[in-house]
Design an enzyme around this catalytic site. Structure first.
Site, PDB file in Angstrom:
ATOM      1  N   CYS A   1       4.950  -0.864  -8.216  1.00 41.84           N
ATOM      2  CA  CYS A   1       4.085  -2.041  -7.922  1.00 41.84           C
ATOM      3  C   CYS A   1       4.540  -2.885  -6.933  1.00 41.84           C
ATOM      4  CB  CYS A   1       5.343  -2.792  -8.630  1.00 41.84           C
ATOM      5  SG  CYS A   1       4.819  -2.630 -10.960  1.00 41.84           S
ATOM      6  N   THR A   2       5.807  -2.404  -6.032  1.00 37.81           N
ATOM      7  CA  THR A   2       6.002  -2.943  -4.508  1.00 37.81           C
ATOM      8  C   THR A   2       5.212  -2.110  -3.788  1.00 37.81           C
ATOM      9  OG1 THR A   2       8.609  -2.979  -4.927  1.00 37.81           O
ATOM     10  CG2 THR A   2       7.851  -2.848  -2.377  1.00 37.81           C
TER      11      THR A   2
END
Length: 176
Positions: free
Chosen positions: A68-69
């Site tokens: 997600c980062t």
């Protein structure tokens, strides 16, 4: 004892299957459902606020996790090019606005992260994994045209290259 273990395993398998199969994804050509959700700063956004622009609505599982980062940072780094193509980016997960705030500050994210804490919007788009006691958004993105219709669905996402992939798709639509 073996029967109890088998029963538990079946229950877990059913819960996983149900979570991964929590409804069909919306498809290209369908109208994108409008929504109203708060962002990391407490401001509310509606999809319809951006009518006339390309809208990238990307659902992601969890703030500040590796995939997600990478995906969020790729959108951050490509935002100027996406904006030049008249596109806006809206990230959605079931995490809280406070969690989004910390995630956005830590990684200097420059676009709205919307808090769908009850999973309503994720469910509407077919992007919710719901195990009753635990909810999470699937990693899936929707490219919504200026007219509000879904133009492309990305059910399989490479987090590092996704922003560039969407930009190329927008360019191909704009050149037609």
């Amino acid at each position: 004892m073996k029967f109890l273990l088998l029963l538990v395993l079946l229950a877990v398998a059913w819960a996983i299957w149900r979570g991964w199969n929590s409804g069909p994804l919306l498809q290209p050509g369908s109208e994108a459902p409008d929504f109203r959700l708060p962002d990391q700063s407490g401001n509310f956004h509606r999809l319809s606020d951006y009518t006339g622009k390309w809208r990238i609505v990307y659902f992601y599982p969890k703030d500040d996790t590796p995939g997600c980062t990478k995906e969020a940072c790729a959108f951050r780094d490509g935002l100027a090019r996406l904006q030049a193509a008249d596109a806006v980016v809206l990230g959605i997960s079931v995490d809280s606005a406070e969690s989004h705030r910390r995630f956005a500050e830590k990684h200097k994210l420059n676009f709205p992260l919307l808090a769908d804490t009850d999973g309503t919007v994720s469910r509407q788009y077919g992007a919710l994994m719901d195990w009753q006691v635990f909810k999470m958004a699937k990693r899936v993105s929707f490219l919504i045209g200026p007219d509000g219709k879904i133009r492309h669905v990305y059910p399989q996402v490479d987090p590092e290259n996704h922003a560039a992939e969407i930009l190329e798709r927008i360019k191909s639509f704009n050149s037609k």
